[in-house]
Write a protein that holds these residues in place. Structure first.
Motif, mmCIF file in Angstrom:
data_model
loop_
_atom_site.group_PDB
_atom_site.id
_atom_site.type_symbol
_atom_site.label_atom_id
_atom_site.label_comp_id
_atom_site.label_asym_id
_atom_site.label_seq_id
_atom_site.Cartn_x
_atom_site.Cartn_y
_atom_site.Cartn_z
ATOM 1 N N HIS A 32 -40.103 97.946 17.352
ATOM 2 C CA HIS A 32 -40.277 99.202 16.633
ATOM 3 C C HIS A 32 -39.300 99.267 15.459
ATOM 4 C CE1 HIS A 32 -43.091 100.830 19.500
ATOM 5 N NE2 HIS A 32 -42.262 100.589 20.511
ATOM 6 N N SER A 33 -39.702 99.966 14.423
ATOM 7 C CA SER A 33 -38.852 100.072 13.236
ATOM 8 C C SER A 33 -37.488 100.643 13.579
ATOM 9 C CB SER A 33 -39.528 100.952 12.175
ATOM 10 O OG SER A 33 -40.746 100.396 11.750
ATOM 11 N N GLY A 34 -37.479 101.620 14.476
ATOM 12 C CA GLY A 34 -36.210 102.235 14.847
ATOM 13 C C GLY A 34 -35.242 101.248 15.474
ATOM 14 N N SER A 35 -35.772 100.285 16.199
ATOM 15 C CA SER A 35 -34.913 99.289 16.844
ATOM 16 C C SER A 35 -34.235 98.387 15.825
ATOM 17 C CB SER A 35 -35.730 98.431 17.809
ATOM 18 O OG SER A 35 -36.307 99.220 18.826
ATOM 19 N N LEU A 36 -34.890 98.221 14.682
ATOM 20 C CA LEU A 36 -34.321 97.368 13.638
ATOM 21 C C LEU A 36 -33.007 97.944 13.117
ATOM 22 C CD1 LEU A 36 -35.616 94.736 12.546
ATOM 23 C CD2 LEU A 36 -36.275 96.022 10.532
ATOM 24 N N TYR A 37 -32.919 99.265 13.110
ATOM 25 C CA TYR A 37 -31.723 99.921 12.588
ATOM 26 C C TYR A 37 -30.533 99.808 13.538
ATOM 27 C CZ TYR A 37 -34.573 101.834 8.839
ATOM 28 O OH TYR A 37 -35.386 101.966 7.741
ATOM 29 N N HIS A 38 -30.746 99.299 14.740
ATOM 30 C CA HIS A 38 -29.614 98.996 15.618
ATOM 31 C C HIS A 38 -28.871 97.767 15.109
ATOM 32 C CE1 HIS A 38 -30.619 102.027 18.506
ATOM 33 N NE2 HIS A 38 -31.804 101.494 18.782
ATOM 34 N N THR A 49 -41.532 96.632 3.446
ATOM 35 C CA THR A 49 -40.919 97.771 4.127
ATOM 36 C C THR A 49 -40.256 97.304 5.414
ATOM 37 O OG1 THR A 49 -42.894 98.282 5.428
ATOM 38 C CG2 THR A 49 -42.734 99.279 3.219
ATOM 39 N N VAL A 50 -39.393 98.149 5.939
ATOM 40 C CA VAL A 50 -38.766 97.853 7.225
ATOM 41 C C VAL A 50 -39.836 97.726 8.304
ATOM 42 C CG1 VAL A 50 -37.266 98.802 9.037
ATOM 43 C CG2 VAL A 50 -36.560 98.917 6.637
ATOM 44 N N ARG A 51 -40.883 98.517 8.180
ATOM 45 C CA ARG A 51 -41.973 98.441 9.151
ATOM 46 C C ARG A 51 -42.669 97.082 9.094
ATOM 47 N NH1 ARG A 51 -46.959 102.789 9.880
ATOM 48 N NH2 ARG A 51 -47.947 101.738 11.667
ATOM 49 N N ASP A 52 -42.830 96.531 7.887
ATOM 50 C CA ASP A 52 -43.433 95.201 7.767
ATOM 51 C C ASP A 52 -42.625 94.171 8.559
ATOM 52 O OD1 ASP A 52 -45.448 96.048 6.009
ATOM 53 O OD2 ASP A 52 -44.178 95.730 4.255
ATOM 54 N N ILE A 53 -41.327 94.251 8.417
ATOM 55 C CA ILE A 53 -40.449 93.288 9.094
ATOM 56 C C ILE A 53 -40.470 93.503 10.601
ATOM 57 C CG2 ILE A 53 -38.053 92.504 9.334
ATOM 58 C CD1 ILE A 53 -37.698 93.443 6.363
ATOM 59 N N SER A 54 -40.382 94.759 11.018
ATOM 60 C CA SER A 54 -40.351 95.042 12.460
ATOM 61 C C SER A 54 -41.669 94.651 13.123
ATOM 62 C CB SER A 54 -40.041 96.517 12.708
ATOM 63 O OG SER A 54 -41.033 97.353 12.132
ATOM 64 N N GLU A 55 -42.777 94.882 12.444
ATOM 65 C CA GLU A 55 -44.075 94.509 13.011
ATOM 66 C C GLU A 55 -44.211 92.998 13.109
ATOM 67 O OE1 GLU A 55 -47.092 96.405 10.704
ATOM 68 O OE2 GLU A 55 -46.877 98.338 11.737
ATOM 69 N N ARG A 56 -43.728 92.285 12.095
ATOM 70 C CA ARG A 56 -43.796 90.823 12.135
ATOM 71 C C ARG A 56 -42.924 90.285 13.272
ATOM 72 N NH1 ARG A 56 -44.492 86.705 8.164
ATOM 73 N NH2 ARG A 56 -45.812 88.254 7.123
ATOM 74 N N TYR A 57 -41.768 90.909 13.452
ATOM 75 C CA TYR A 57 -40.854 90.444 14.502
ATOM 76 C C TYR A 57 -41.318 90.874 15.890
ATOM 77 C CZ TYR A 57 -36.562 89.461 17.041
ATOM 78 O OH TYR A 57 -35.646 88.979 17.944
#
Length: 205
Positions: free
Chosen positions: A49-55, A38-46
């Motif tokens: 926040h998940s929302g920041s990934l969508y930037h 999930t996007v959350r998996d990636i954002s947490e590893r990095y």
């Protein structure tokens, strides 16, 4: 002039961060698979926040495409360069194996994603070009094997399509045998795969 410099710095920083996120996503996709990640998996590893990934990315699919497409495209381009320099099927396959193993050694997580998620890649939205390039690569290998059969260099009882699929799987699966996961370096594994592939294709003496 200062604002222009700041703008360039901001652009470079954003590009660097984008690549770091892709590097993180590559590792997660390799471990968990495309569908399960999930996007959350990636954002947490990095560590954001998940929302920041969508930037930086519109979707998970966009990340997958940006990770895989450059690699599969470069595979086709490398094979075309080899084929342009030689019309000998044995030489083309020999160099093709070496190029594929070298690329797998340089990008083991991408090789793992491609091998372990073949069906998901075929069915996933937004990955049509990845699928097209992979099929194009298999078609090129099949064509070279068929040419070898026509020239009497390879066994006539071999189905070029089956042989191309086995060739493709063997070199892609090289990531399992390369150090540090496996026990071979790229040079030794190339030698082994080349010997096994060509001996299996060549007619009995």
């Amino acid at each position: 002039m200062a604002p222009a410099t700041n703008s360039r710095d901001t652009t470079r920083a954003s590009a660097t961060k984008r690549q770091l996120i892709l590097d993180t996503a590559t590792a997660v996709f390799a471990e968990k698979g495309i569908v399960a990640t999930t996007v959350r998996d990636i954002s947490e590893r990095y560590g954001i926040h998940s929302g920041s990934l969508y930037h930086h990315f519109k979707s998970k699919e966009e990340m997958v495409a940006e990770i895989l497409l450059p690699i599969v495209t470069s595979q086709v381009e490398a094979f075309d360069r080899i084929s342009a320099k030689s019309s000998d099927p044995v030489e083309i396959l020999t160099q093709g194996i070496a190029a594929a193993v070298a690329q797998t050694a340089a990008n083991p997580d991408v090789a793992r994603i491609l091998q372990n998620n073949a069906h998901q890649i075929s069915d996933y939205p937004g990955l049509d070009e990845v699928v097209r390039q992979r099929r194009s690569m298999r078609d090129r290998i099949e064509t070279v094997i068929a040419a070898g059969i026509a020239k009497g260099q390879f066994r006539a009882d071999i189905d070029p399509r089956v042989a191309s699929l086995m060739f493709f799987d063997a070199v892609l699966g090289a990531h399992r045998h390369l150090a540090p996961v496996g026990e071979y370096n790229a040079e030794e594994l190339t030698r082994q795969l080349t010997a096994l592939t060509l001996q299996g294709l060549q007619p009995a003496q």
